[in-house]
Motif scaffolding. Structure first.
Motif, PDB file in Angstrom:
ATOM      1  N   ARG A  43      -1.111   7.994  -7.335  1.00 58.50           N
ATOM      2  CA  ARG A  43      -1.725   9.250  -6.906  1.00 58.50           C
ATOM      3  C   ARG A  43      -2.462   9.893  -8.066  1.00 58.50           C
ATOM      4  N   VAL A  44      -1.885   9.792  -9.278  1.00 53.73           N
ATOM      5  CA  VAL A  44      -2.571  10.342 -10.443  1.00 53.73           C
ATOM      6  C   VAL A  44      -3.899   9.631 -10.628  1.00 53.73           C
ATOM      7  N   ARG A  70      -6.573  10.690  -8.437  1.00 55.13           N
ATOM      8  CA  ARG A  70      -7.166  11.999  -8.683  1.00 55.13           C
ATOM      9  C   ARG A  70      -8.168  11.967  -9.821  1.00 55.13           C
ATOM     10  N   LEU A  71      -7.987  11.020 -10.745  1.00 59.26           N
ATOM     11  CA  LEU A  71      -8.935  10.933 -11.851  1.00 59.26           C
ATOM     12  C   LEU A  71     -10.283  10.493 -11.288  1.00 59.26           C
ATOM     13  N   ARG A  72     -11.304  11.050 -11.836  1.00 60.64           N
ATOM     14  CA  ARG A  72     -12.621  10.802 -11.260  1.00 60.64           C
ATOM     15  C   ARG A  72     -13.415   9.882 -12.161  1.00 60.64           C
ATOM     16  N   ARG A  73     -14.132   8.958 -11.558  1.00 64.83           N
ATOM     17  CA  ARG A  73     -15.032   8.128 -12.346  1.00 64.83           C
ATOM     18  C   ARG A  73     -16.446   8.675 -12.138  1.00 64.83           C
ATOM     19  N   VAL A  74     -17.095   8.920 -13.248  1.00 63.92           N
ATOM     20  CA  VAL A  74     -18.455   9.476 -13.183  1.00 63.92           C
ATOM     21  C   VAL A  74     -19.435   8.332 -13.331  1.00 63.92           C
ATOM     22  N   ASP A  75     -20.163   8.060 -12.287  1.00 60.07           N
ATOM     23  CA  ASP A  75     -21.183   7.017 -12.328  1.00 60.07           C
ATOM     24  C   ASP A  75     -22.547   7.666 -12.390  1.00 60.07           C
ATOM     25  N   ASN A  80       0.785  -1.243   0.000  1.00 62.22           N
ATOM     26  CA  ASN A  80       0.000   0.000   0.000  1.00 62.22           C
ATOM     27  C   ASN A  80       0.813   1.287   0.000  1.00 62.22           C
ATOM     28  N   GLN A  81       1.922   1.301  -0.722  1.00 66.17           N
ATOM     29  CA  GLN A  81       2.649   2.554  -0.832  1.00 66.17           C
ATOM     30  C   GLN A  81       2.153   3.301  -2.066  1.00 66.17           C
ATOM     31  N   PRO A  82       1.635   4.501  -1.878  1.00 58.80           N
ATOM     32  CA  PRO A  82       1.137   5.222  -3.043  1.00 58.80           C
ATOM     33  C   PRO A  82       2.279   5.812  -3.858  1.00 58.80           C
ATOM     34  N   SER A  83       2.505   5.302  -5.031  1.00 59.41           N
ATOM     35  CA  SER A  83       3.526   5.876  -5.899  1.00 59.41           C
ATOM     36  C   SER A  83       2.934   7.094  -6.580  1.00 59.41           C
ATOM     37  N   GLY A  84       3.768   7.823  -7.323  1.00 60.35           N
ATOM     38  CA  GLY A  84       3.261   8.978  -8.042  1.00 60.35           C
ATOM     39  C   GLY A  84       2.145   8.597  -8.986  1.00 60.35           C
TER      40      GLY A  84
END
Lengths: 517, 211
Positions: free
Chosen positions: B192-193, B196-201, B185-189
């Motif tokens: 993180r991208v 940030r992207l959003r899924r529109v349901d 569970n280490q968030p790499s760069g």
């Protein structure tokens, strides 16, 4: 312009060099955190902690909270204790206020940086503004600019691809690229918001591309120096066929992806000519037809009273135009600020220089439509080849242009299709009229009938009487018109048909562009 | 550097140590004999309680004096916040004695509760004092920021400090070195991208009810 990859490389080097303070200036803290997380993942032997006012201190690599205290001072105290207890610890601080100048906070950070340096630790600051030099000089400062078109295209591609199969999506690589170009100048988060808003309606269609500029416009709001001009859908320019034909391929060039091409987007046109002949209307019509936002740069408005103020305001306005690209930038009466003359301590010369530099260097898709009435005072270097793509002379409309213009306004104001005979007579009675003169006469007819509650179409005699009562500008100021025409004849391409100019400039050939060196 | 006090019996050691500690908090409390509820007679216990109370009052007064001096030098909300955090070790001395593990259990429970209430009362009075600055000519925005700084850096934070009894300074703790499991569970760069992207349901068409 450092992009994400470059900035990541630089920050990684600073971290490896154990620079005690790394300041990354950006208005996008999330993207900077992406950089730092990426660097942390490459140098996992060190500890990384991230402080924010909302979440306190977290381990950057695991995301686990290590302290509930959200206060900056408490976090700094904890950082101090951690620096004292072990080496090679990195603390990232976001949304810290009061770092721009010498304040309690900036001095406190400076003390912390000195402690960090003695323990091979690093403090990273993410700020929107430059930090106080006394602090910044203790480490290295880097700046992350807004995402490039390529970076935005990548982000949008990922997001669009994530929705394929779940929503009807017409966008392919070309459309995503166009969207990225349209959104260039805004933050990644804003671009994501825009795309999510489009997706929220349940599909992504080709026609949605036109909506991007409206979203972008809302994001920018009021910008310094340039003013968004709301566009209606009914801009029709009668005549000016030469200009319209010239614009057709430029529209395609404005909308094409030129990334891998040596070509540059069109810079724009300078329209000079007789007042009231459609120069300003042309700017609106171009933006409307090309589905691009129209911004107006008021040259008179950028002139300031203090030394350097005008230059600063012009620079801001042009930078704003670059940010809102692709767009049409309408510079009305450009001669008002750039006219060469004595007595202004050289301000106009500096403005010209700055303006020319931008014209030369800017690669953004800003299509400029500059208009000028008093062309005699424009500096010759502004008119040199390569500045504007073309100089057009907008003359009084010829008979066929007047017919076309009259038709447009009869339809708009009186909702009538005039008979061919009436049109022929109107053309005869409007000799010497400009487009705006014809507009004003037909508007007057419609207004009179409206206020007196007259129904039905006006008679031909009534209409012609209105035209006969008007003395157009070309007749009240024939010397001015002659001077403008003389200037345009020698320097410009006709915006209307060559036939008109041949007829208008007695004995002259159609004007050709003359390159001034 | 910590200072130690000696004595011939438990009571004497407690009293001598408390007197010395009241004068100098660097005196170690680590060697105080462990007391039970019935170690002393009621009368002796009452006398000891008086000494403990004096020690607590001295520690509290030292912190109040330090806070008063700090208030004379603050220039803005940030400097206030910094002073409040830096004064926590002074306040922690009171917690140190009130929660001392050698106190008789009943007494320790009562003192621990009391010190928490005392700190909360101090916090409340301090915020009221800051709010009253408005009436003495300080502008409302500054007053609001000062009150906010006081709330964000509360006195009660010292209750979470790890108290040591050897006389050394009681400070916030360094963040312990955590052991990370590679690949866990280490968030790499890149991730993180993605986050940030959003899924529109699509929104639900009707309100779902629990059956």
């Amino acid at each position: 312009m450092p992009n994400l990859v470059e900035t990541t490389g630089i920050v990684h080097r600073y971290l490896s060099a154990r620079v005690p303070l790394i300041v990354v200036q950006s208005i996008e803290p999330n993207r900077v955190m992406e950089i730092i997380a990426s660097c942390a993942a490459r140098a996992r032997q060190m500890s990384y902690y991230e402080h924010s006012r909302t979440e306190g201190i977290k381990d950057l690599l695991t995301g686990q909270a290590v302290s509930d205290e959200t206060s900056l001072q408490a976090a700094l105290e904890q950082a101090r204790m951690t620096f004292k207890s072990r080496q090679n610890v990195n603390f990232v601080f976001t949304d810290v206020e009061g770092l721009e100048s010498e304040t309690t906070t900036s001095r406190h950070f400076a003390e912390m940086v000195r402690l960090a340096e003695s323990r091979q630790c690093t403090i990273m600051l993410i700020t929107a503004n430059p930090v106080w030099p006394g602090l910044g000089r203790l480490g290295m400062c880097e700046r992350l600019d807004l995402p490039t078109t390529e970076e935005l295209a990548l982000t949008l591609t990922q997001m669009v691809d994530d929705h394929r199969g779940r929503l009807p999506i017409q966008w392919q690589a070309d459309e995503v690229r166009q969207a990225a170009e349209a959104l260039t100048g805004i933050t990644e988060a804003e671009a994501i918001n825009v795309l999510a808003s489009l997706l929220a309606k349940g599909s992504l269609e080709i026609t949605d591309l036109a909506e991007l500029s409206r979203f972008k416009d809302r994001i920018f709001g009021d910008m310094s120096g340039i003013e968004r001009i709301p566009l209606r859908g009914d801009y029709e320019v009668g005549g000016l066929r030469g200009l319209r034909e010239w614009l057709e391929p430029r529209e395609r060039l404005m909308k094409m992806d030129l990334t891998h091409s040596p070509l540059h987007p069109p810079k724009g046109v300078l329209l000079v000519g007789v007042p009231g002949c459609g120069k300003s209307l042309s700017a609106k019509a171009i933006a409307s037809q090309w589905d691009l936002p129209l911004y107006r740069l008021d040259m008179a408005g950028i002139l300031g009273m203090y030394v350097g103020q005008s230059e600063s305001q012009l620079r801001e306005a042009l930078a704003a135009a670059d940010r809102v690209a692709p767009c049409v930038l309408w510079i009305d009466e450009i001669e008002k600020a750039l006219a060469s003359g004595a007595g202004d301590s050289g301000t106009s010369r500096r403005l010209v220089g700055q303006f020319l530099f931008w014209l030369q260097e800017s690669t953004s898709k800003v299509f400029m439509v500059a208009t000028a009435n008093d062309v005699s005072s424009l500096p010759p270097e502004l008119l040199r080849k390569g500045r504007f793509d073309e100089l057009f002379f907008v003359d009084l409309p010829d008979p066929s242009d007047r017919e076309e213009i009259a038709q447009v306004y009869f339809q708009r104001y009186l909702s009538m299709d005039p008979s061919p005979l009436l049109l022929k007579e109107v053309v005869e009675h409007s000799d010497g009229f400009s487009g705006s003169d014809i507009d004003a006469v037909i508007h007057e007819i419609a207004a009179r009938r409206f206020t007196s509650a007259q129904e039905g179409e006006p008679s031909d005699e009534e209409i012609l009487a209105y035209f006969d009562n008007v003395l157009p500008y070309s007749q009240t100021n024939p010397e001015d018109v002659a001077a403008i025409r003389a200037w345009g004849e020698s320097r410009c391409v006709p915006a209307g048909s060559a036939r008109t100019l041949n007829g208008t400039f007695a004995g002259a050939t159609a004007p050709r562009r003359r390159v001034l060196v | 550097m910590s200072l130690q006090v000696s004595g011939t019996n438990s009571y004497e050691i407690w009293v001598r140590t408390l007197r010395a500690w009241a004068a100098d908090p660097r005196v170690s409390l680590a060697d105080l004999p462990v007391l039970q509820d019935d170690t002393f007679s009621p009368g002796t216990m009452m006398r000891l309680i008086e000494h403990i109370n004096k020690g607590l009052e001295a520690a509290g007064q030292r912190w109040v004096d330090a806070l008063g001096r700090a208030m004379g030098s603050i220039t803005d909300a940030d400097s206030l916040a910094r002073e409040l955090v830096q004064l926590r070790p002074v306040l922690a001395r009171r917690v140190q004695l009130a929660t001392h593990p050698s106190l008789p259990p009943t007494l320790r429970t009562a003192y621990t509760k009391n010190v928490g209430e005392w700190i909360e009362r101090q916090q409340s009075e301090f915020e009221q004092m800051l709010a009253r600055l408005f009436t003495s000519g300080v502008d409302a925005v500054t007053v609001d920021r000062l009150v906010a700084a006081a709330k964000q850096n509360p006195f009660r934070a010292v209750l979470g400090y790890e108290v040591v009894q050897d006389g050394s300074r009681i400070e916030s703790q360094a963040i312990p070195l955590s052991v990370r499991v590679e690949g866990d569970n280490q968030p790499s760069g890149a991730s993180r991208v993605r986050s940030r992207l959003r899924r529109v349901d699509p929104l639900p068409t009707s309100v779902e009810r629990n059956s």
